[in-house]
Design a protein around this motif. Structure first.
Motif, short mmCIF file in Angstrom:
data_model
loop_
_atom_site.label_atom_id
_atom_site.label_comp_id
_atom_site.label_asym_id
_atom_site.label_seq_id
_atom_site.Cartn_x
_atom_site.Cartn_y
_atom_site.Cartn_z
N GLU A 133 -5.94 18.22 44.84
CA GLU A 133 -6.57 17.61 43.66
C GLU A 133 -8.04 17.28 43.96
OE1 GLU A 133 -5.08 17.32 40.71
OE2 GLU A 133 -3.26 18.22 41.53
N PRO A 134 -8.88 18.31 44.16
CA PRO A 134 -10.27 18.05 44.54
C PRO A 134 -11.08 17.48 43.38
CG PRO A 134 -9.95 20.37 44.12
CD PRO A 134 -8.60 19.74 44.00
N ASP A 135 -12.06 16.67 43.70
CA ASP A 135 -13.00 16.17 42.70
C ASP A 135 -14.10 17.22 42.58
OD1 ASP A 135 -14.45 14.70 40.95
OD2 ASP A 135 -15.20 13.24 42.41
N TYR A 136 -14.00 18.05 41.55
CA TYR A 136 -14.89 19.20 41.43
C TYR A 136 -15.71 19.09 40.16
CZ TYR A 136 -15.83 23.59 43.83
OH TYR A 136 -16.41 24.57 44.61
N PRO A 137 -16.93 19.66 40.11
CA PRO A 137 -17.77 19.54 38.91
C PRO A 137 -17.04 19.97 37.65
CG PRO A 137 -19.01 20.52 40.71
CD PRO A 137 -17.59 20.41 41.19
N GLU A 138 -17.17 19.15 36.60
CA GLU A 138 -16.40 19.41 35.38
C GLU A 138 -16.78 20.73 34.74
OE1 GLU A 138 -14.91 16.50 32.10
OE2 GLU A 138 -16.94 17.12 31.53
N ASP A 139 -18.06 21.10 34.74
CA ASP A 139 -18.46 22.35 34.09
C ASP A 139 -17.80 23.56 34.76
OD1 ASP A 139 -19.91 21.00 32.27
OD2 ASP A 139 -21.89 21.74 32.89
#
Length: 593
Positions: free
Chosen positions: A117-123
């Motif tokens: 569950e990585p915190d990745y850029p929303e775009d």
């Protein structure tokens, strides 16, 4: 055997040992253990460990596969050794030794990780949403969404409601937001509107003699996005019923909503009998018409304790009878550092500050108030405030003053802030309530006129007599909201079904009979042909699902959402029309500089 799979990746157990099986899915992870290749194979139903050893004819093919490749394997089910059993997986007692492996779809290097569950850029997540949806939590949320909607549909069917689909291309209607307009090719210069809600159609169904209607309805509003409201479209459990009063709608829908929450709350407590809180009481106690009842803070008026006191700012304010002082009790908040932090927060919200008193034990063991306000009003008034609010040593109280109509929203946000900062919120529960007795009208500051407050098709209390003999800004309506944990999750009303009442109601809001007939001609005509008393509501499925999935963002429970700029990065919408399309629609663009 089926060409792609004999079982899913969640099916196999010890009872299948010795069988030859075929699975298809995605490579979740590849591990090389000294010559043995272990592949975790995943599909929607689960995960199965498959193994390729150097003697297997599939070993060379297995060496080539990478994460998120789509493959098909065939092999024998074997029991895992006791020390390799994985109790965390339903399939954890077996593994499959591969005899054959086919690549169904190879994958390029991933633009974003899928495993974990990585915190990745929303775009990036939205542009590659088809990959983002493979993530375990998001995938589970979408499946839970499907189950919640299926449950809502089943519950409505069980209590005798019929599901009907209302039109998507319709006429513009003032529902409180901007319409999405669709140009008509056949009728040059004219436009359809996408429905903000099926409001008029469901009322017309009641005119047509359909007693109980519902649908899981798509609604379209051209609104600015925020965490609890997606741009463009949303879905609601829409319902309407004939020959009913407000009590009938509430007692019909409360078990449906409660049942949904109980079914999917995963053991968290759910309110059994939803309290009914009048709109004005909700503003006074909680500073909001969508109060979070998990916060154990009830605001009270404490004006008398400041009237004629040494705190001149409040005392002078109270010389005007429209002004009041409200207290926001803060259990366990009696530390100067916390009080100062709240004061700074208030200044960041555009306020002059946030007065406070906190209580502590004196050297002789007695309770004493501290802070600038306590010094100004004296010990007797300070003690009276503490007694009224039921506070003790180690507690505090914050104060807001002025015209309640102008400060109640800030007071409500301060109440929420205190609850958050002091960790007073019981997050493992669902607290639901009804807000009732909404005002029929409100004052529109921008246009300086009386306007509809909630729903223009609502029945005012007293019907025509109420409209004719009551100050519009003092008139309540048969309108009601349902609220959960600080979110409005549903809204409804008993409808105005009489033409004379409808004419008068719209006249007060500045709509002439001609405008009424032009914009609401269908309903206006229908009410003249034997209209039954009726009412209903709509529950926001997206917000209900968001709450039940435990996420604060609707994007985490929606399949293909837009970004904060209302753009679909995956499909490239909105897009530029071609010149041919514009010609067919008889349109010419007049773009801003």
């Amino acid at each position: 055997m089926h060409p792609y799979r004999s079982h899913t990746c969640g099916d196999l157990r010890e009872s299948h040992v010795g069988e030859t099986v075929r699975l298809s899915g995605w490579v979740h992870r590849v591990r090389d253990h000294g010559g043995l290749l272990f592949i975790d194979l995943r599909d929607q139903y689960g995960l199965t460990q498959v193994v390729a050893d150097p003697d297997s004819p599939a070993f060379t093919d297995a060496e080539k596969v990478r994460g998120e490749w789509c493959i098909r394997i065939e092999g024998e089910v074997k029991a895992r050794s006791e020390d390799t059993i994985n109790d965390q997986l339903p399939t954890g007692q077996i593994e499959i030794f591969i005899s054959k492996l086919d690549v169904l779809g190879a994958s390029k290097e991933l633009p974003m990780p899928v495993f974990g569950e990585p915190d990745y850029p929303e775009d990036t997540r939205l542009k590659f949403r088809f990959l983002d949806l493979r993530r375990e939590t998001l995938h589970a949320n979408i499946l839970k969404r499907s189950a919640i909607i299926a449950s809502a549909r089943r519950r409505m069917n069980e209590i005798g409601f019929n599901e009907f689909q209302t039109p998507i291309l319709t006429a513009s209607s003032p529902e409180g937001a901007r319409d999405f307009l669709v140009p008509s090719r056949i009728h040059p210069g004219k436009f359809y509107a996408l429905p903000q809600a099926p409001q008029q159609f469901k009322q017309l169904l009641m005119m047509s003699g359909f007693d109980k209607y519902f649908q899981i309805a798509p609604c379209f509003r051209d609104e600015d996005p925020r965490a609890d409201r997606l741009p463009g479209e949303f879905y609601q459990l829409d319902m309407e019923m004939s020959f009913v009063e407000q009590e009938d709608v509430i007692t019909t829908m409360e078990p449906v909503i409660r049942g949904l929450f109980e079914e999917f709350a995963e053991g968290k407590p759910v309110t059994q009998d939803f309290p009914r809180i009048p709109y004005k009481e909700a503003l006074r106690k909680y500073g909001s018409d969508k109060p979070d009842l998990r916060i154990p803070i009830v605001m009270e008026e404490v004006s008398d304790h400041f009237r004629g006191s040494g705190f001149k700012i409040f005392a002078r304010m109270l010389e005007d009878s429209t002004n009041e002082v409200w207290g926001i009790p803060a259990k366990t908040g009696g530390a100067r550092t916390f009080c100062d932090r709240m004061n700074s927060w208030a200044q960041g919200e555009g306020q002059a500050g946030l007065g406070y008193i906190f209580w502590r034990k004196g050297e002789d063991g007695s309770l004493e108030g501290a802070g600038p306000l306590a010094k100004n009003i004296g010990p007797d008034r300070t003690e009276a405030i503490r007694t009224q609010l039921g506070l003790d040593a180690g507690d505090a109280c914050f104060f807001v003053a002025g015209d309640p109509k102008k400060f109640y929203d800030f007071a409500g946000r301060a109440r929420n802030r205190v609850g958050e900062e002091l960790d007073l919120i019981d997050r493992d529960r669902y607290d639901l309530c009804w807000i009732v007795d909404f005002p029929m009208y409100e004052w529109n500051e921008d246009e300086e006129k009386v306007d509809f407050c909630h729903n223009p098709f609502s029945m005012p209390k007293g019907a025509l007599e109420g409209l004719e003999n009551t100050d519009p800004l003092e008139l309540d309506a048969y309108q009601y909201d349902i609220v959960c944990n600080g979110y409005e999750i549903g809204s409804g009303a008993i409808r105005n079904h009489q033409t004379e009442v409808m004419k008068k109601a719209f006249e007060i809001a500045g709509y002439s009979e001609e405008v009424l007939q032009e914009r609401f001609g269908g309903m206006y005509r229908a009410f003249q042909y034997g209209a039954p008393p009726h009412g209903g509501m709509a529950a926001g499925m997206d917000r209900i699902i968001m709450l039940l999935c435990g996420t604060p963002n609707l994007r985490e429970i929606s399949l293909f959402p837009m970004n904060q700029q209302a753009e679909d990065l995956m499909m490239g919408a909105p897009s530029d029309p071609t010149n041919q399309q514009l010609r067919e629609l008889h349109l010419r663009l007049n773009l801003p500089e």
